[in-house]
Scaffold this active site. Sequence first.
Site, PDB file in Angstrom:
ATOM      1  N   TYR A 138      41.821  57.468  53.184  1.00  0.00           N
ATOM      2  CA  TYR A 138      42.672  56.290  53.314  1.00  0.00           C
ATOM      3  C   TYR A 138      43.631  56.133  52.130  1.00  0.00           C
ATOM      4  CZ  TYR A 138      39.546  54.739  57.092  1.00  0.00           C
ATOM      5  OH  TYR A 138      38.822  54.643  58.247  1.00  0.00           O
ATOM      6  N   LYS A 186      29.929  65.366  56.018  1.00  0.00           N
ATOM      7  CA  LYS A 186      30.234  66.410  57.005  1.00  0.00           C
ATOM      8  C   LYS A 186      30.310  67.723  56.230  1.00  0.00           C
ATOM      9  CE  LYS A 186      31.399  67.566  61.259  1.00  0.00           C
ATOM     10  NZ  LYS A 186      30.429  67.520  62.368  1.00  0.00           N
ATOM     11  N   ASP A 218      27.952  63.007  62.392  1.00  0.00           N
ATOM     12  CA  ASP A 218      27.824  62.930  63.855  1.00  0.00           C
ATOM     13  C   ASP A 218      26.378  62.635  64.240  1.00  0.00           C
ATOM     14  OD1 ASP A 218      27.609  65.379  62.599  1.00  0.00           O
ATOM     15  OD2 ASP A 218      28.208  66.563  64.331  1.00  0.00           O
ATOM     16  N   ASP A 242      33.498  53.211  57.268  1.00  0.00           N
ATOM     17  CA  ASP A 242      34.261  52.257  58.075  1.00  0.00           C
ATOM     18  C   ASP A 242      33.669  52.241  59.494  1.00  0.00           C
ATOM     19  OD1 ASP A 242      36.220  50.600  58.994  1.00  0.00           O
ATOM     20  OD2 ASP A 242      37.871  52.031  58.796  1.00  0.00           O
ATOM     21  N   ASP A 246      30.517  49.453  61.224  1.00  0.00           N
ATOM     22  CA  ASP A 246      30.756  48.666  62.437  1.00  0.00           C
ATOM     23  C   ASP A 246      29.697  48.969  63.493  1.00  0.00           C
ATOM     24  OD1 ASP A 246      32.975  47.452  61.412  1.00  0.00           O
ATOM     25  OD2 ASP A 246      34.267  47.921  63.125  1.00  0.00           O
TER      26      ASP A 246
END
Length: 356
Positions: A138, A186, A218, A242, A246
């Site tokens: 980001y 990852k 994942d 992020d 959620d």
Amino acid sequence: MAHKIAVLAGDGIGPEVTAEAVRVLKGVRDDLEFEEALVGGAAYDAVGRPLPDATLALCRASDAVLLGAVGGPKWDHVEPAELRPEVGALLPLRAELNLYANVRPAKTLRALLMASPLKGDRGLVDLVVMRELTGGIYFGRPRERRDQGNTAVDTCIYSRHEIERIAVRAFEIARQRRHEVVSVDKANVLETSRLWREVVDDVAKQHQDVKCSHMLVDNCAMQLIRDPQQFDVILTENMFGDILSDEASMITGSLGLLPSASLSEAKNGRVFGLYEPVHGSAPDIAGQGRANPIAAILSAAMLLKYSFQDNAGAQRIEDAVDAALTDGVRTADIFEKGTKLVTTSEMGEAIVRRLA
Ligand code: NAD
């Protein structure tokens, strides 16, 4: 000496829920001093900028910041976009105050287990997502369109320092909980993830009382639905955090109940942090007394826990929230037949009355 809390109520339901959080804090401690400042659309309307210098100065001069929410349709089309509340207030607040550690607990309240989308007791989670907030894809440069706009580039960069400081935070929080950290990356694909893993392993060696393991992102997304109770603290980078925070929070079923903290380095021996509900300014219900103040109130509990190491005070607030819900007190968003419908301020009052 009184501790100073900057109160940035913001827009929409922000002022309504923040007022209840302040009321609860006053019910728990008498050594806090509150000072309000403008932020978001309210600040834009008053002085033409969503994050006035005076607001930032107050935050810097305070021991902690309590934020409501910012934004709303009124300011969605303000030009330039940097003057819109979310872009012009939230992002610079995080950057200016160096709030690199985002702590998002997801804890199901037993009285509201029905609201979880997971079946039966599986929805009973108690975990924390520790998300790196000021680095990664980001923020990395270059970020641009190339080849006349036909190619786009984002860059993910992490340094050892950035990973180390968030990892230390995650292990410290695990020490206040069930002593387990799952670091999510990852590493089978990304170089930044391989560095992440290396640094987390180094930090783990200095925290041998905390169990540390690694999981691919994942798999983590899947495990959160399959068996969320396996998690205590999930430590991860900005973008994965992020998404996973959620996902984790939805397991609890109610957006109006979720608190968060964004922490910086220690200042005067205390962790400096900004505390806010996960939800937004909910313009659809603003000004109607229908907002659920519990997320803001639990954010105030996090303020006591992380900025003032006042675990007892935080626990008093959490217990009072639990007691009010167990007694069937409900705002409109969590109302069900057989419970008692109350307004935002009545919920605040009900919680204050139950502070042990
Ligand atoms: P939202 O979280 O404000 O609302 C989503 C839905 O949940 C709405 O139906 C709302 O009524 C309900 N809701 C939210 N909080 C509630 C509460 N405490 N009690 C009862 N119901 C609640 O998200 P949105 O509608 O996508 O965004 C509205 C505005 O808030 C936008 O301008 C957005 O940019 C902004 N926003 C700000 C923040 C922040 O300040 N940190 C975060 C998210 C969104």
